[in-house]
Design a protein around this motif. Structure first.
Motif, PDB file in Angstrom:
ATOM      1  N   CYS A 245       0.805  -1.217   0.000  1.00 59.03           N
ATOM      2  CA  CYS A 245       0.000   0.000   0.000  1.00 59.03           C
ATOM      3  C   CYS A 245       0.838   1.267   0.000  1.00 59.03           C
ATOM      4  O   CYS A 245       0.307   2.366   0.193  1.00 59.03           O
ATOM      5  N   GLY A 246       2.126   1.154  -0.251  1.00 60.78           N
ATOM      6  CA  GLY A 246       2.952   2.329  -0.430  1.00 60.78           C
ATOM      7  C   GLY A 246       3.298   3.050   0.861  1.00 60.78           C
ATOM      8  O   GLY A 246       2.865   2.672   1.962  1.00 60.78           O
ATOM      9  N   SER A 247       4.089   4.108   0.713  1.00 63.30           N
ATOM     10  CA  SER A 247       4.468   4.969   1.835  1.00 63.30           C
ATOM     11  C   SER A 247       3.787   6.299   1.555  1.00 63.30           C
ATOM     12  O   SER A 247       4.306   7.138   0.833  1.00 63.30           O
ATOM     13  N   ARG A 248       2.579   6.453   2.063  1.00 62.06           N
ATOM     14  CA  ARG A 248       1.724   7.526   1.562  1.00 62.06           C
ATOM     15  C   ARG A 248       1.474   8.664   2.544  1.00 62.06           C
ATOM     16  O   ARG A 248       0.663   9.531   2.265  1.00 62.06           O
ATOM     17  N   GLU A 399      19.875  27.293  11.013  1.00 60.38           N
ATOM     18  CA  GLU A 399      19.388  28.397  10.176  1.00 60.38           C
ATOM     19  C   GLU A 399      20.400  29.538  10.210  1.00 60.38           C
ATOM     20  O   GLU A 399      20.962  29.828  11.262  1.00 60.38           O
ATOM     21  N   ILE A 400      20.621  30.164   9.072  1.00 61.04           N
ATOM     22  CA  ILE A 400      21.533  31.314   9.029  1.00 61.04           C
ATOM     23  C   ILE A 400      20.706  32.585   9.248  1.00 61.04           C
ATOM     24  O   ILE A 400      19.924  32.984   8.373  1.00 61.04           O
ATOM     25  N   GLN A 401      20.847  33.151  10.433  1.00 59.31           N
ATOM     26  CA  GLN A 401      20.046  34.337  10.773  1.00 59.31           C
ATOM     27  C   GLN A 401      20.373  35.496   9.826  1.00 59.31           C
ATOM     28  O   GLN A 401      21.531  35.688   9.439  1.00 59.31           O
ATOM     29  N   GLY A 402      19.358  36.195   9.413  1.00 56.90           N
ATOM     30  CA  GLY A 402      19.555  37.341   8.506  1.00 56.90           C
ATOM     31  C   GLY A 402      19.504  36.952   7.040  1.00 56.90           C
ATOM     32  O   GLY A 402      19.590  37.811   6.165  1.00 56.90           O
ATOM     33  N   SER A 403      19.341  35.623   6.757  1.00 58.24           N
ATOM     34  CA  SER A 403      19.338  35.201   5.337  1.00 58.24           C
ATOM     35  C   SER A 403      17.906  35.101   4.794  1.00 58.24           C
ATOM     36  O   SER A 403      17.687  34.584   3.716  1.00 58.24           O
ATOM     37  N   GLU A 404      16.930  35.582   5.571  1.00 55.51           N
ATOM     38  CA  GLU A 404      15.531  35.469   5.150  1.00 55.51           C
ATOM     39  C   GLU A 404      15.273  36.218   3.841  1.00 55.51           C
ATOM     40  O   GLU A 404      15.866  37.269   3.600  1.00 55.51           O
ATOM     41  N   GLU A 405      14.405  35.636   3.025  1.00 65.73           N
ATOM     42  CA  GLU A 405      13.964  36.303   1.783  1.00 65.73           C
ATOM     43  C   GLU A 405      12.463  36.131   1.687  1.00 65.73           C
ATOM     44  O   GLU A 405      11.937  35.083   2.082  1.00 65.73           O
ATOM     45  N   THR A 406      11.783  37.085   1.118  1.00 70.63           N
ATOM     46  CA  THR A 406      10.333  36.977   0.951  1.00 70.63           C
ATOM     47  C   THR A 406      10.031  36.837  -0.533  1.00 70.63           C
ATOM     48  O   THR A 406      10.522  37.637  -1.339  1.00 70.63           O
ATOM     49  N   ILE A 407       9.265  35.790  -0.868  1.00 71.27           N
ATOM     50  CA  ILE A 407       8.944  35.596  -2.291  1.00 71.27           C
ATOM     51  C   ILE A 407       7.423  35.453  -2.457  1.00 71.27           C
ATOM     52  O   ILE A 407       6.740  34.916  -1.587  1.00 71.27           O
ATOM     53  N   PRO A 408       6.894  35.946  -3.598  1.00 73.52           N
ATOM     54  CA  PRO A 408       5.443  35.838  -3.792  1.00 73.52           C
ATOM     55  C   PRO A 408       5.041  34.385  -3.986  1.00 73.52           C
ATOM     56  O   PRO A 408       5.784  33.595  -4.567  1.00 73.52           O
ATOM     57  N   CYS A 409       3.857  34.031  -3.478  1.00 69.93           N
ATOM     58  CA  CYS A 409       3.395  32.646  -3.620  1.00 69.93           C
ATOM     59  C   CYS A 409       1.884  32.605  -3.434  1.00 69.93           C
ATOM     60  O   CYS A 409       1.375  33.094  -2.419  1.00 69.93           O
ATOM     61  N   ASP A 410       1.165  32.083  -4.402  1.00 67.50           N
ATOM     62  CA  ASP A 410      -0.252  31.813  -4.138  1.00 67.50           C
ATOM     63  C   ASP A 410      -0.608  30.358  -4.394  1.00 67.50           C
ATOM     64  O   ASP A 410      -1.782  29.995  -4.378  1.00 67.50           O
ATOM     65  N   LEU A 411       0.397  29.518  -4.633  1.00 64.60           N
ATOM     66  CA  LEU A 411       0.198  28.060  -4.588  1.00 64.60           C
ATOM     67  C   LEU A 411       1.468  27.456  -4.018  1.00 64.60           C
ATOM     68  O   LEU A 411       2.551  27.579  -4.605  1.00 64.60           O
ATOM     69  N   LEU A 412       1.335  26.816  -2.862  1.00 65.65           N
ATOM     70  CA  LEU A 412       2.494  26.202  -2.207  1.00 65.65           C
ATOM     71  C   LEU A 412       2.336  24.687  -2.277  1.00 65.65           C
ATOM     72  O   LEU A 412       1.334  24.133  -1.793  1.00 65.65           O
ATOM     73  N   ILE A 413       3.314  24.032  -2.893  1.00 62.99           N
ATOM     74  CA  ILE A 413       3.224  22.572  -3.060  1.00 62.99           C
ATOM     75  C   ILE A 413       4.268  21.916  -2.160  1.00 62.99           C
ATOM     76  O   ILE A 413       5.465  22.222  -2.260  1.00 62.99           O
ATOM     77  N   LEU A 414       3.809  21.013  -1.295  1.00 61.04           N
ATOM     78  CA  LEU A 414       4.721  20.358  -0.354  1.00 61.04           C
ATOM     79  C   LEU A 414       5.185  19.016  -0.917  1.00 61.04           C
ATOM     80  O   LEU A 414       4.391  18.079  -1.056  1.00 61.04           O
ATOM     81  N   ALA A 415       6.457  18.958  -1.256  1.00 55.86           N
ATOM     82  CA  ALA A 415       7.049  17.731  -1.798  1.00 55.86           C
ATOM     83  C   ALA A 415       8.252  17.381  -0.934  1.00 55.86           C
ATOM     84  O   ALA A 415       9.376  17.243  -1.410  1.00 55.86           O
ATOM     85  N   ALA A 416       7.981  17.270   0.372  1.00 60.13           N
ATOM     86  CA  ALA A 416       9.065  17.140   1.347  1.00 60.13           C
ATOM     87  C   ALA A 416       9.299  15.695   1.767  1.00 60.13           C
ATOM     88  O   ALA A 416       9.927  15.430   2.787  1.00 60.13           O
ATOM     89  N   GLY A 417       8.756  14.739   1.023  1.00 59.21           N
ATOM     90  CA  GLY A 417       8.996  13.322   1.321  1.00 59.21           C
ATOM     91  C   GLY A 417       7.807  12.661   2.000  1.00 59.21           C
ATOM     92  O   GLY A 417       6.731  13.270   2.157  1.00 59.21           O
ATOM     93  N   PHE A 418       8.009  11.419   2.424  1.00 59.62           N
ATOM     94  CA  PHE A 418       6.919  10.593   2.958  1.00 59.62           C
ATOM     95  C   PHE A 418       7.354   9.942   4.261  1.00 59.62           C
ATOM     96  O   PHE A 418       8.527   9.641   4.442  1.00 59.62           O
ATOM     97  N   ALA A 419       6.366   9.706   5.137  1.00 53.80           N
ATOM     98  CA  ALA A 419       6.692   9.203   6.474  1.00 53.80           C
ATOM     99  C   ALA A 419       6.093   7.821   6.736  1.00 53.80           C
ATOM    100  O   ALA A 419       5.706   7.509   7.855  1.00 53.80           O
ATOM    101  N   GLY A 420       5.957   7.000   5.703  1.00 55.53           N
ATOM    102  CA  GLY A 420       5.555   5.605   5.921  1.00 55.53           C
ATOM    103  C   GLY A 420       4.121   5.295   5.567  1.00 55.53           C
ATOM    104  O   GLY A 420       3.391   6.107   4.986  1.00 55.53           O
TER     105      GLY A 420
END
Ligand SMILES: Cc1cc2nc3c(=O)[nH]c(=O)nc-3n(C[C@H](O)[C@H](O)[C@H](O)COP(=O)(O)OP(=O)(O)OC[C@H]3O[C@@H](n4cnc5c(N)ncnc54)[C@H](O)[C@@H]3O)c2cc1C
Ligand code: SF4
Length: 490
Positions: A245-248, A399-420
């Motif tokens: 049944c996969g790692s979904r 995290e490197i403090q002060g390295s923050e950047e702001t970018i426009p986004c109106d669709l955020l896709i999470l492709a950060a892997g799977f947990a079983g």
């Protein structure tokens, strides 16, 4: 080996591709075929080096090298060179149930281990595999081969991804009666709904499952085991059950603003896109057309989301990759393993062609999600990170403090892997899980703690590759056969 000095005489030539500018107009496969004479020349580069590391499939520490299926690579290269395409197909199908999938989407662990690749370019094993199986289908050599005798044993396979299909194919050919239960409306798992059509056309998946059906495998679709169907009934009614049944479970990002609207998981996004391409649904709220898209995750899944968003007509695309950018060139040979140099996959090439830059922000992750007044995602704050290992061998991220950047986004896709594996499947069967959320079996074994219940593929191994799913399916089928018959000749 037909041509002893072929590797000195000929240069590597892979299958040609449609240009990024052209191929983003549709979701069709963009790799074209070499003609047969060109394939013959490529096969002639195989030098039958004595120890075919390409087909070895061995572990070096935690890394893996060579083909997990132990495909008989020098043998089928020779058959291509001799013009014996039918024999080449017979050789290939001895070890690989579905070369039409691996010939399209496998990352070719074999080619990293090719001896030609030590100081030159490897043999085009992956493309040769594609050429052989497509030649076999085109010539009508692949026809239904149902077993002559049935054993009287019944096996239920839960999940119809490459692992479930491989288990079902092997056990059906052995003579057991196999029913595949699939909760989706089409069989194929991530081959159908996950990997996009430009990498693997959905008719190719359907062609194989139709063939299996003609050979006697029964597919029950829209059948969610553990919800619509009771796990207990399956265990009672079948002689063995195999969980493929996969790692979904998708990994989430836990940052301020996560509750914003306009955030989707990669597989949901890719599934909707494929359904829309197949004409099964109308365009949905997930469509990237005219939107500023950010993909979290630098892996293959993230790249597929980039390619898909571009085809849908996104306004801009950024891909956040936690890994640092690799070097342009490798200083030392990594043979027989893959090197870690900077590469661009197809989606990133397309972003280059369309927007003029690689969409990846390396060593970066999402720090905060900002919403508008209606609660829709509006922009993303990113931050740079440094990955390291502490003195106890634990991986740390700073995290490197002060390295923050702001970018426009109106669709955020999470492709950060799977947990079983999803909880309800494991729980309904009473199968114990390993620490990483996968279904627990013995090392190199497929039986779970529940008698008669087995597991294979991503559900057992964790998210991996199609070639591994097929390899696990084959090995699991052998163990199931032994369990059913008390001997096995598989
Ligand atoms: C977007 C994406 C792109 C990828 N690209 C590549 C690639 O290019 N090359 C490569 O080698 N690998 C790729 N992979 C990885 C590869 O697809 C997987 O490793 C492989 O599909 C795993 O096969 P599987 O059969 O174990 O599981 P899956 O393919 O996940 O199939 C599991 C099936 O089980 C079904 N199921 C789950 N629970 C139930 C239930 N309770 N009842 C009934 N059915 C159920 C699911 O609906 C699904 O159909 C990619 C993965 C993703 C997510
Ligand atoms: S299945 Fe993958 S690793 Fe094995 S021979 Fe084919 S391309 Fe190479």
């Amino acid at each position: 080996m037909g041509k002893p000095m072929g590797f000195l005489e000929y240069e590597r030539k892979t299958r040609p591709e449609i240009s990024p500018e052209k191929r983003i107009e549709n979701f069709e496969e963009f790799h074209l075929a070499l003609d047969k004479e060109e394939c013959r020349i490529q096969a002639a580069r195989c030098m039958d080096c004595g120890i075919p590391f390409c087909q070895s499939g061995v572990k070096y520490g935690t890394a893996f090298s060579g083909c997990p299926l132990h495909n008989l690579i020098p043998e089928y290269n020779d058959e291509i060179f001799q013009g014996n395409w039918k024999q080449a197909a017979a050789r290939l199908l001895k070890t690989n149930n579905f070369p039409e999938f691996t010939g399209r989407v496998c990352p070719a662990l074999c080619e990293n281990a090719c001896v030609c690749g030590i100081n030159d370019t490897p043999v085009t094993t992956h493309d040769n595999e594609y050429a052989i199986i497509e030649e076999a289908f085109a010539n009508g050599w692949i026809t239904p081969e149902p077993p002559e005798i049935r054993s009287g044993k019944r096996v239920a396979v839960v999940g119809s991804g490459p692992a479930g299909l491989a288990v079902a194919d092997c056990l059906n050919k052995r003579g057991h009666s196999v029913t595949v239960f699939e909760k989706a409306d089409r069989p194929g798992g991530l081959l159908m709904y996950g990997i996009p059509g430009m990498k693997l056309d959905k008719s190719v998946v359907q062609r194989r499952t139709d063939l299996m059906e003609a050979e006697g495998v029964e597919f029950l679709l829209n059948a969610d085991v553990g919800k619509d169907l009771s796990a207990g009934n399956l265990v009672d009614e079948y002689d063995a059950v195999v969980l493929c049944c996969g790692s979904r479970i998708p990994r989430d990002v836990e940052v301020p603003g996560r509750d914003a609207k306009g955030i989707v998981y990669a597989v949901d996004y890719l599934t909707e896109s494929t359904k829309s391409v197949l004409g099964m649904i109308r365009e949905t709220s997930m469509n990237a057309k005219g939107r500023d898209v950010v993909v979290v995750g630098g892996g293959d899944t993230g790249n597929d989301c980039v390619g898909t968003a571009i085809r849908q007509g996104c306004k801009s695309i950024v891909q956040l990759d936690r890994n640092p950018k690799g070097p342009e060139q490798s200083s030392a040979s990594s043979w027989p393993l893959k090197d870690r140099i900077y590469r661009r996959d197809y989606g990133q090439e397309e972003a280059m062609a369309l927007f003029g830059a690689d969409p990846r922000m390396f060593s970066s992750t999402v720090k905060e999600i900002r919403k508008d007044e209606e609660g829709n995602v509006r922009e993303i704050v990113t931050i740079q990170i440094v990955k390291s290992t502490d003195k106890n061998g634990r991986r740390t991220i700073t995290e490197i403090q002060g390295s923050e950047e702001t970018i426009p986004c109106d669709l955020l896709i999470l492709a950060a892997g799977f947990a079983g594996c999803e909880d309800y499947v494991a729980d309904s069967f009473g199968v114990t899980r390993a620490g990483n959320g996968t279904l627990k079996t013995g090392e190199g074994q497929y039986a779970t703690n529940v008698p008669g219940v087995f597991a294979a593929g991503d559900a057992r191994r964790g998210s991996s590759l199609v070639v591994w799913a097929i390899a696990e399916g084959r090995a699991c089928a052998k163990e199931v056969d032994l369990f059913l018959m008390e001997y096995t000749n598989m």
